[in-house]
Every structure is written in C-alpha cells, then in structure tokens.
Design a protein around this motif. Structure first.
Motif, PDB file in Angstrom:
ATOM      1  N   LEU A   6       8.980   5.900 -11.236  1.00  0.00           N
ATOM      2  CA  LEU A   6       7.802   5.912 -10.251  1.00  0.00           C
ATOM      3  C   LEU A   6       6.686   6.888 -10.797  1.00  0.00           C
ATOM      4  O   LEU A   6       5.724   6.801 -10.355  1.00  0.00           O
ATOM      5  CB  LEU A   6       8.400   6.546  -9.002  1.00  0.00           C
ATOM      6  CG  LEU A   6       9.132   5.494  -8.315  1.00  0.00           C
ATOM      7  CD1 LEU A   6       9.725   6.223  -7.174  1.00  0.00           C
ATOM      8  CD2 LEU A   6       8.191   4.478  -7.682  1.00  0.00           C
ATOM      9  N   ASP A   7       6.996   7.579 -11.899  1.00  0.00           N
ATOM     10  CA  ASP A   7       5.895   8.485 -12.445  1.00  0.00           C
ATOM     11  C   ASP A   7       5.144   7.748 -13.424  1.00  0.00           C
ATOM     12  O   ASP A   7       4.174   8.328 -13.804  1.00  0.00           O
ATOM     13  CB  ASP A   7       6.470   9.843 -12.956  1.00  0.00           C
ATOM     14  CG  ASP A   7       6.941  10.860 -11.955  1.00  0.00           C
ATOM     15  OD1 ASP A   7       6.690  10.671 -10.785  1.00  0.00           O
ATOM     16  OD2 ASP A   7       8.010  11.662 -12.163  1.00  0.00           O
ATOM     17  N   SER A   8       5.446   6.501 -13.828  1.00  0.00           N
ATOM     18  CA  SER A   8       4.997   5.775 -14.682  1.00  0.00           C
ATOM     19  C   SER A   8       3.404   5.248 -14.169  1.00  0.00           C
ATOM     20  O   SER A   8       3.101   5.133 -12.990  1.00  0.00           O
ATOM     21  CB  SER A   8       5.556   4.330 -14.990  1.00  0.00           C
ATOM     22  OG  SER A   8       4.781   3.433 -15.629  1.00  0.00           O
ATOM     23  N   SER A   9       2.519   5.113 -15.326  1.00  0.00           N
ATOM     24  CA  SER A   9       1.103   4.678 -14.798  1.00  0.00           C
ATOM     25  C   SER A   9       1.070   3.169 -14.450  1.00  0.00           C
ATOM     26  O   SER A   9       0.171   2.796 -13.686  1.00  0.00           O
ATOM     27  CB  SER A   9       0.252   4.837 -16.250  1.00  0.00           C
ATOM     28  OG  SER A   9       0.604   3.873 -16.967  1.00  0.00           O
ATOM     29  N   LEU A  10       2.376   2.504 -14.402  1.00  0.00           N
ATOM     30  CA  LEU A  10       2.554   1.208 -13.964  1.00  0.00           C
ATOM     31  C   LEU A  10       2.927   0.977 -12.454  1.00  0.00           C
ATOM     32  O   LEU A  10       3.280   0.058 -11.987  1.00  0.00           O
ATOM     33  CB  LEU A  10       3.504   0.398 -15.034  1.00  0.00           C
ATOM     34  CG  LEU A  10       2.811   0.335 -16.259  1.00  0.00           C
ATOM     35  CD1 LEU A  10       3.581  -0.314 -17.205  1.00  0.00           C
ATOM     36  CD2 LEU A  10       1.262  -0.508 -16.367  1.00  0.00           C
ATOM     37  N   THR A  11       3.231   2.223 -11.988  1.00  0.00           N
ATOM     38  CA  THR A  11       3.792   2.359 -10.539  1.00  0.00           C
ATOM     39  C   THR A  11       2.520   1.965  -9.557  1.00  0.00           C
ATOM     40  O   THR A  11       1.378   2.382  -9.932  1.00  0.00           O
ATOM     41  CB  THR A  11       4.318   3.724 -10.205  1.00  0.00           C
ATOM     42  OG1 THR A  11       5.362   3.748 -10.908  1.00  0.00           O
ATOM     43  CG2 THR A  11       4.747   3.732  -8.748  1.00  0.00           C
ATOM     44  N   VAL A  12       2.648   1.018  -8.598  1.00  0.00           N
ATOM     45  CA  VAL A  12       1.492   0.707  -7.646  1.00  0.00           C
ATOM     46  C   VAL A  12       1.861   1.908  -6.698  1.00  0.00           C
ATOM     47  O   VAL A  12       2.608   2.159  -6.094  1.00  0.00           O
ATOM     48  CB  VAL A  12       1.859  -0.396  -6.897  1.00  0.00           C
ATOM     49  CG1 VAL A  12       1.305  -0.769  -5.813  1.00  0.00           C
ATOM     50  CG2 VAL A  12       1.695  -1.764  -7.987  1.00  0.00           C
ATOM     51  N   ARG A  13       0.491   2.400  -6.359  1.00  0.00           N
ATOM     52  CA  ARG A  13       0.461   3.340  -5.402  1.00  0.00           C
ATOM     53  C   ARG A  13      -0.670   2.814  -4.177  1.00  0.00           C
ATOM     54  O   ARG A  13      -1.750   2.562  -4.531  1.00  0.00           O
ATOM     55  CB  ARG A  13      -0.091   4.962  -5.817  1.00  0.00           C
ATOM     56  CG  ARG A  13       0.972   5.338  -6.670  1.00  0.00           C
ATOM     57  CD  ARG A  13       0.526   6.477  -7.416  1.00  0.00           C
ATOM     58  NE  ARG A  13       1.482   7.132  -8.372  1.00  0.00           N
ATOM     59  CZ  ARG A  13       1.909   6.818  -9.600  1.00  0.00           C
ATOM     60  NH1 ARG A  13       1.278   5.528 -10.266  1.00  0.00           N
ATOM     61  NH2 ARG A  13       2.747   7.450 -10.262  1.00  0.00           N
ATOM     62  N   ARG A  14      -0.130   3.057  -3.004  1.00  0.00           N
ATOM     63  CA  ARG A  14      -1.102   2.719  -1.912  1.00  0.00           C
ATOM     64  C   ARG A  14      -1.112   3.833  -0.643  1.00  0.00           C
ATOM     65  O   ARG A  14      -0.113   4.142  -0.443  1.00  0.00           O
ATOM     66  CB  ARG A  14      -0.628   1.465  -1.296  1.00  0.00           C
ATOM     67  CG  ARG A  14      -1.514   1.000  -0.092  1.00  0.00           C
ATOM     68  CD  ARG A  14      -1.755  -0.414   0.338  1.00  0.00           C
ATOM     69  NE  ARG A  14      -1.768  -1.295  -0.689  1.00  0.00           N
ATOM     70  CZ  ARG A  14      -2.760  -1.588  -1.282  1.00  0.00           C
ATOM     71  NH1 ARG A  14      -3.851  -1.253  -0.892  1.00  0.00           N
ATOM     72  NH2 ARG A  14      -2.672  -2.635  -2.094  1.00  0.00           N
ATOM     73  N   HIS A  15      -2.372   4.087  -0.325  1.00  0.00           N
ATOM     74  CA  HIS A  15      -2.492   5.063   0.726  1.00  0.00           C
ATOM     75  C   HIS A  15      -2.537   4.349   2.207  1.00  0.00           C
ATOM     76  O   HIS A  15      -3.511   3.163   2.113  1.00  0.00           O
ATOM     77  CB  HIS A  15      -3.615   5.845   0.463  1.00  0.00           C
ATOM     78  CG  HIS A  15      -3.788   6.728  -0.755  1.00  0.00           C
ATOM     79  ND1 HIS A  15      -3.114   8.278  -0.652  1.00  0.00           N
ATOM     80  CD2 HIS A  15      -4.039   6.624  -1.984  1.00  0.00           C
ATOM     81  CE1 HIS A  15      -3.082   8.908  -1.828  1.00  0.00           C
ATOM     82  NE2 HIS A  15      -3.720   7.893  -2.669  1.00  0.00           N
ATOM     83  N   ALA A 133       3.860  -6.791 -15.573  1.00  0.00           N
ATOM     84  CA  ALA A 133       3.932  -7.997 -14.877  1.00  0.00           C
ATOM     85  C   ALA A 133       4.075  -8.187 -13.328  1.00  0.00           C
ATOM     86  O   ALA A 133       3.497  -9.240 -12.792  1.00  0.00           O
ATOM     87  CB  ALA A 133       5.105  -8.973 -15.580  1.00  0.00           C
ATOM     88  N   VAL A 134       4.569  -7.279 -13.044  1.00  0.00           N
ATOM     89  CA  VAL A 134       4.798  -7.349 -11.338  1.00  0.00           C
ATOM     90  C   VAL A 134       3.780  -6.679 -10.652  1.00  0.00           C
ATOM     91  O   VAL A 134       3.789  -6.491  -9.344  1.00  0.00           O
ATOM     92  CB  VAL A 134       6.289  -6.713 -11.038  1.00  0.00           C
ATOM     93  CG1 VAL A 134       7.340  -7.774 -11.459  1.00  0.00           C
ATOM     94  CG2 VAL A 134       6.596  -5.535 -11.322  1.00  0.00           C
ATOM     95  N   ILE A 135       2.876  -5.813 -11.290  1.00  0.00           N
ATOM     96  CA  ILE A 135       1.984  -4.964 -10.576  1.00  0.00           C
ATOM     97  C   ILE A 135       1.039  -6.002  -9.401  1.00  0.00           C
ATOM     98  O   ILE A 135       1.041  -5.431  -8.527  1.00  0.00           O
ATOM     99  CB  ILE A 135       0.845  -4.383 -11.701  1.00  0.00           C
ATOM    100  CG1 ILE A 135       1.730  -3.260 -12.172  1.00  0.00           C
ATOM    101  CG2 ILE A 135      -0.364  -3.906 -10.831  1.00  0.00           C
ATOM    102  CD1 ILE A 135       0.998  -2.485 -13.345  1.00  0.00           C
ATOM    103  N   PRO A 136       0.740  -7.097  -9.755  1.00  0.00           N
ATOM    104  CA  PRO A 136      -0.075  -7.590  -8.657  1.00  0.00           C
ATOM    105  C   PRO A 136       0.830  -8.097  -7.488  1.00  0.00           C
ATOM    106  O   PRO A 136       0.470  -7.867  -6.196  1.00  0.00           O
ATOM    107  CB  PRO A 136      -0.652  -8.971  -9.582  1.00  0.00           C
ATOM    108  CG  PRO A 136      -0.679  -8.692 -11.019  1.00  0.00           C
ATOM    109  CD  PRO A 136       0.508  -7.679 -10.859  1.00  0.00           C
ATOM    110  N   ARG A 137       1.937  -8.411  -7.748  1.00  0.00           N
ATOM    111  CA  ARG A 137       2.854  -8.678  -6.606  1.00  0.00           C
ATOM    112  C   ARG A 137       3.257  -7.531  -5.871  1.00  0.00           C
ATOM    113  O   ARG A 137       3.211  -7.443  -4.543  1.00  0.00           O
ATOM    114  CB  ARG A 137       4.134  -9.229  -7.363  1.00  0.00           C
ATOM    115  CG  ARG A 137       5.380  -9.550  -6.108  1.00  0.00           C
ATOM    116  CD  ARG A 137       6.677 -10.093  -6.854  1.00  0.00           C
ATOM    117  NE  ARG A 137       7.541 -10.364  -5.864  1.00  0.00           N
ATOM    118  CZ  ARG A 137       8.621  -9.324  -5.601  1.00  0.00           C
ATOM    119  NH1 ARG A 137       8.555  -8.039  -6.234  1.00  0.00           N
ATOM    120  NH2 ARG A 137       9.416  -9.535  -4.873  1.00  0.00           N
ATOM    121  N   ASN A 138       3.643  -6.277  -6.630  1.00  0.00           N
ATOM    122  CA  ASN A 138       3.763  -5.058  -5.869  1.00  0.00           C
ATOM    123  C   ASN A 138       2.619  -4.577  -5.094  1.00  0.00           C
ATOM    124  O   ASN A 138       2.681  -3.824  -4.115  1.00  0.00           O
ATOM    125  CB  ASN A 138       4.439  -4.152  -6.683  1.00  0.00           C
ATOM    126  CG  ASN A 138       5.798  -4.332  -7.341  1.00  0.00           C
ATOM    127  OD1 ASN A 138       6.395  -5.267  -6.679  1.00  0.00           O
ATOM    128  ND2 ASN A 138       6.233  -3.652  -8.383  1.00  0.00           N
TER     129      ASN A 138
END
Length: 167
Positions: A6-15, A133-138
């Motif tokens: 979750l600390d990865s730059s590839l984690t999706v974050r949404r406010h 690869a899963v960033i758009p899905r997440n």
C-alpha cells in the motif's frame, strides 16, 4: 506485506466525501461486492460474519455464458481501517487485495487499494508489473466504492431532513 504494497507508488488512492464509516459499511456488506468490484457479475453467497477473518463470499466473474465462479476470503480485517482479501478464480489464479481506509482533514475518507497475484499462473509476473496492470481496474473499483458510499450518505441525510421537515 500490506504496508509495503500500500505504500507503493502503484497503489490506487481515492479521496471520498463519504466518511470512513460510510465506506466501511459498503465493504462490510458483502452483498454489495459485485456493485463496486470491476469484473464481478453476481453474488452467490456471503458468510454471515463477513468481513471477519476467515469469512468468505462466493461470486462470479465474467459475462454470461463465460462465467467463472470465484471465492474471496478475508485474511486480515481491522474494521474501519484495513481489509486484506484472497480472491481465488480457479485456473486464472489467486490475488491478494489490500484495502485501507483513513480519515481526511475534510471529514471524508482516503481509500487505498492494491492487488498482487499470489498463485500460478500470474505469480510469475513481477509484483510491480502486476500492480501496474490492475491500476485501471482498481481506479474504477475505488470510484464505484466511493460513489456508492457518497450516494448512501446523501440519501440518508435527505431522509433525515425530510422526516425532520414533516414534523
């Protein structure tokens, strides 16, 4: 492991404007899973103690007639804070899904989501590539989760105002 992913730059974050409680309420209602998780088409069963550790939901992914039955199990659960799931889709392999919720200064919720393969055939893909690869899905999953929580919050607030005005 969850912190590293979750600390990865590839984690999706949404406010989200919804509170952490409102977002958790959607996650904790296993029957809503197919509404916010991209690729899920229907729910088949939800354990009564979802999302307790070891509880499971059974759902299907894909589009009829090409449906695959999937089982997702809770591996870690800290209510209102974090949920770690193991999704198993038969020949398509398994994935560990990390969800973390935290408060924002405006009273809303920060939703963080990451997903990594944990079994064959996708386990041979490096974590960084799998996460990318899963960033758009997440992104879409967190958008849907946020929207449902915000809509329920607005609907609940409107109902309270409506009852208060009619008295």
């Amino acid at each position: 492991m969850a912190d590293n992913v979750l600390d990865s730059s590839l984690t999706v974050r949404r406010h989200s404007a919804a509170t952490r409680q409102a977002v958790w309420d959607i996650i904790a209602d296993g029957w809503t899973y197919s509404q916010w998780v991209v690729g899920n088409s229907r729910m088949r069963a939800v354990d009564a103690d979802w999302p307790a550790v070891g509880s499971r939901i059974q759902h299907s992914i894909g589009v009829w007639p090409l449906l695959v039955n999937d089982v997702t199990e809770v591996q870690e659960s800290r209510p209102l804070e974090e949920l770690v799931l193991l999704a198993s889709a038969g020949l398509f392999g398994s994935a560990r899904i990390f969800l973390r919720l935290s408060d924002t200064p405006t009273g809303g919720c920060l939703i963080e989501m990451a997903e990594v393969p944990v079994g064959p055939p996708m386990r041979c893909v490096p974590d960084r590539l799998a996460l990318a690869a899963v960033i758009p899905r997440n992104r879409e999953c967190t958008l849907r989760l946020s929207a449902i929580a915000e809509r329920r919050t607005t609907t609940s607030d409107d109902a309270v105002r409506s009852v208060g005005e009619s008295v």
